[in-house]
Design an enzyme around this catalytic site. Structure first.
Site, short mmCIF file in Angstrom:
data_model
loop_
_atom_site.label_atom_id
_atom_site.label_comp_id
_atom_site.label_asym_id
_atom_site.label_seq_id
_atom_site.Cartn_x
_atom_site.Cartn_y
_atom_site.Cartn_z
N GLY A 94 7.97 50.59 16.27
CA GLY A 94 7.13 50.59 15.08
C GLY A 94 6.66 51.97 14.70
N LEU A 95 7.29 52.54 13.67
CA LEU A 95 6.85 53.84 13.16
C LEU A 95 6.54 53.72 11.67
CD1 LEU A 95 6.44 56.94 13.57
CD2 LEU A 95 8.85 57.23 12.98
N THR A 96 7.53 53.22 10.89
CA THR A 96 7.37 53.13 9.43
C THR A 96 6.25 52.17 9.05
OG1 THR A 96 9.67 53.65 9.08
CG2 THR A 96 8.59 52.44 7.32
N SER A 145 9.16 58.05 4.63
CA SER A 145 9.71 59.38 4.93
C SER A 145 8.65 60.33 5.49
CB SER A 145 10.31 59.99 3.66
OG SER A 145 11.43 59.24 3.24
N LEU A 184 14.15 59.07 17.16
CA LEU A 184 14.99 58.93 15.97
C LEU A 184 16.24 59.80 16.07
CD1 LEU A 184 12.27 58.75 13.18
CD2 LEU A 184 13.64 56.88 14.09
N ALA A 220 18.66 57.74 17.96
CA ALA A 220 19.19 56.62 17.17
C ALA A 220 20.11 57.11 16.06
CB ALA A 220 18.04 55.81 16.59
N LEU A 253 40.83 45.82 -2.66
CA LEU A 253 40.96 44.38 -2.42
C LEU A 253 40.72 43.54 -3.67
CD1 LEU A 253 40.75 45.35 0.64
CD2 LEU A 253 39.96 43.04 1.06
N GLU A 273 16.12 55.41 9.09
CA GLU A 273 16.24 56.52 10.04
C GLU A 273 16.45 57.85 9.32
OE1 GLU A 273 16.69 56.05 13.62
OE2 GLU A 273 16.86 53.88 13.69
#
Lengths: 244, 392
Positions: free
Chosen positions: B137-139, B145, B247, B250, B346, B371
């Site tokens: 949990g950061l954001t 940002s 981060l 990640a 496609l 991220e």
């Protein structure tokens, strides 16, 4: 139980096959090698049967370039490995090497695939059995051990045969003998340090010599013939394909 | 659904730069993805269902924390091996890679890096095996940002910390057993805490109706006077560098992962273009299709070289945040571009669940934002070049 699993080092099933040296040598450039898929089933079953006190040894007859394939077998769960340092020239040569090792090591079970998927001869298990004077059976789809006795289901034309044989024996295996195993990262790490013994080959009298390889003719284009004109099909088979 | 026939392109013989063990790890993960992810992922994604059973399977194969020391249940592998694993998992699905990235880089990494010996022993083996699922949990709702402006906070109450605040866009949160949460203390320093499911005042509602990463579960973390025991504070984390280092780890995995998604789109489009007949010949015969495929493979090859070199730098402890920013930004951007081009090759089939293209494309819309957004990573490079920060 002491189990030996013989693995072949073969081109991946999707490989493009070509030859060099005037069609006398397989061109390994850019080809991915894998454990023979039937051998891998044999290995998976060996690991399931091993039990707490048992051991699974993998054996490959091959030059140093087969070691990554052997390491994968160790990552899947074999305890140790032997590489007979020689190019696997033909089935008789390979079977002689396996038999030479098995004579001194006294395995309860010798498992391998029903055939390797490069030359597909399906001869090695039978030869090893003969050379050791023990039973050999193939293709085995099911293998259970109770005490000193193996119960096996074997594929036969149009059905299957259930047989019981006392150990030791040699079996050529195929699916669905065991669930195919994907190694995990711990297995891959531990494979780094598991013993891989390299032994020199025993001398074998040369029984075959290779002249050359030949690829099958490329597939021709598909020709569609309308169902309402069967006579055109007949004509094409007779005059173009010349099969009638 | 067609069988998964994926083969990775290797136009520049980059495999020659890999060890046999790294190639085995890649093959292992590819086999795992073909067995466990490809057969179910389209359905999961269509139904917005998180296949929870994958957590245990990831644990068994060793996809959680491959670079964490083996003493704590990790893999003890090098960073190129880790990257290749992320490439293969995201080749299957970005949502599945997100689950593995969060567990390994954002939960196990901070516990290993900033945790006490007791915390490492208590959590890492269970996280590695998949017995426990974690989230990060950061954001916050108002701080994406700019995490330094976070409002989630802790107050020292003598025998515990009192945690208040909310976090948003948290992968794994509704199903997670633990959350590594970043909060400001009374002095305004950012600290990390391990918050456990079931602590009074802690809830993790699910974020529904996503059009992206639909097979991965996302939610919030809400802390209403949660009493967190003092031993749950990560003792060695102090300041914003704590979460930012997580981060970095990640984002490194994302740079490799996005490449996997790009490879899957390219491989699918290449096969399709050889089979699809229009005007009496395969569409691969047409110059505009060849242009698309050639550009895709060029970008994939460049991206492969970028992450391979970054992996070497990581292994030599020379990779910096700015190196990682460039690779994350580039590789996600090319993956998104390749997904869009592949979708065009496609034609109408590209929008269906018969092929993975549209799923990858929608997933990558999250990956290009989370991220560190595409733009912020550009400004990080800009700041590094000029010495002037343009985002402050």
């Amino acid at each position: 139980m002491k189990i030996l699993v013989c693995i072949s080092h073969v081109p991946d099933t999707a490989s493009k096959i070509s030859f060099t040296d005037n069609n006398t040598k397989f061109n390994a450039a850019g080809v991915q090698f894998i454990i023979g898929p039937y051998d891998e089933y044999a290995l998976s079953r060996a690991i399931e049967l091993r039990g707490d006190a048992g051991s699974v040894t993998v054996l490959n007859v091959g030059e140093a370039d087969t070691e990554p394939t052997i390491r994968k077998a160790l990552a899947i769960g074999a305890d140790d490995a032997i590489r007979v340092n020689a190019f696997p020239k033909d089935s008789y040569f390979v079977a002689s090497q396996i038999a030479a090792i098995a004579k001194s090591e006294k395995y309860d079970l010798i498992l391998m695939g029903r055939e390797s998927i490069d030359y597909n001869s399906g001869l090695v298990h039978g030869m090893v059995g003969e050379m050791l004077g023990i039973p050999s059976i193939s293709p085995v789809m099911k293998l259970d051990i109770t005490g000193n006795k193996a119960t096996m289901a074997r594929e036969i034309e149009g059905g299957k045969e259930i047989v019981e044989i006392a150990l030791p024996l040699v079996a050529g295996c195929q699916e669905p003998i065991a669930e195919w195993k994907i190694p995990n990262m711990k297995g891959i790490m531990s494979a780094r340090t598991k013993p891989l013994k390299v032994v020199e080959p025993t001398a074998v009298e040369e029984t075959t010599s290779l002249n050359s390889y030949e690829l099958p003719a490329p597939k021709g284009a598909c020709k569609m013939i309308d169902a309402s004109t069967p006579e055109k099909l007949f004509e094409a088979l007779k005059n173009e394909a010349k099969v009638l | 659904m067609p069988t998964d026939q994926f083969e990775s392109p290797d136009y520049y013989l980059i495999d020659d730069l890999l060890t046999e063990e790294q190639k085995l790890i890649r093959k292992t993960m590819r086999d795992f993805v073909k067995k466990e992810i490809s057969p179910i992922i389209e359905d999961c994604s269509q139904k917005a269902h998180f296949p929870e059973e994958i957590v245990k399977k990831f644990g068994e194969i060793g996809a959680f924390g491959p670079t964490i020391p083996t003493a704590y249940g990790g893999g003890g592998l090098d960073y190129i091996s880790y990257g290749l694993m992320m490439q293969e998992i995201e080749r299957g699905d970005s949502g599945m890679r997100s689950t593995a990235s969060v567990q390994g880089s954002l939960v196990m990494f901070p516990i290993n890096e900033y945790g006490s010996e007791e915390q490492k022993k208590k959590y890492l083996p269970k996280l590695a095996s998949g017995e426990m699922l974690g989230c990060f949990g950061l954001t916050e709702p108002d701080h994406g940002s700019n995490p330094a402006a976070m409002v989630t906070n802790i107050k020292d109450k003598g025998d515990h910390y009192l945690l208040n605040g909310a976090k948003m866009w948290i992968t794994n949160s509704p199903k997670a057993d633990i959350a590594v949460v970043w909060a400001k203390n009374e002095e305004g320093r950012i600290k990390g805490l391990i918050v456990e499911k079931g602590m009074k005042g802690f809830t993790a509602p699910e974020t529904k109706h996503k059009w992206s990463l639909r097979a991965s579960i996302t939610g919030e973390l809400v802390f209403d006077n949660v009493k967190v025991p003092k031993e749950n504070l990560l003792p060695k984390a102090d300041g914003l560098s704590g979460p930012l280092k997580c981060l970095d780890s990640a984002r490194y995995g994302i740079a490799w992962g996005a490449l996997g998604a790009a490879m899957d789109c390219y491989d699918t489009a290449r096969r399709y273009s050889l089979e699809r007949i229009q005007f009496g010949k395969p569409i691969a015969s047409f110059q505009l299709t060849q242009k698309k495929l050639a550009e895709m493979l060029t970008e994939i090859t460049k991206a492969q070289l970028l992450v391979w070199r970054l992996g070497v730098l990581k292994n030599e402890h020379k990779a910096t945040s700015v190196h990682i920013s460039m690779a994350k930004r580039n590789n996600v951007a090319i993956a998104l571009q390749i997904a869009r081009e592949a979708r065009q090759i496609l034609g109408a089939m590209g929008i269906t669940g018969e092929y993975p293209i549209m799923r990858h494309m929608a997933n990558l819309e999250s990956v290009v934002t989370y991220e560190g957004t595409h733009d912020i990573h550009l400004l990080i490079t800009g700041a590094d070049i000029t010495g002037i920060q343009a985002f402050k």
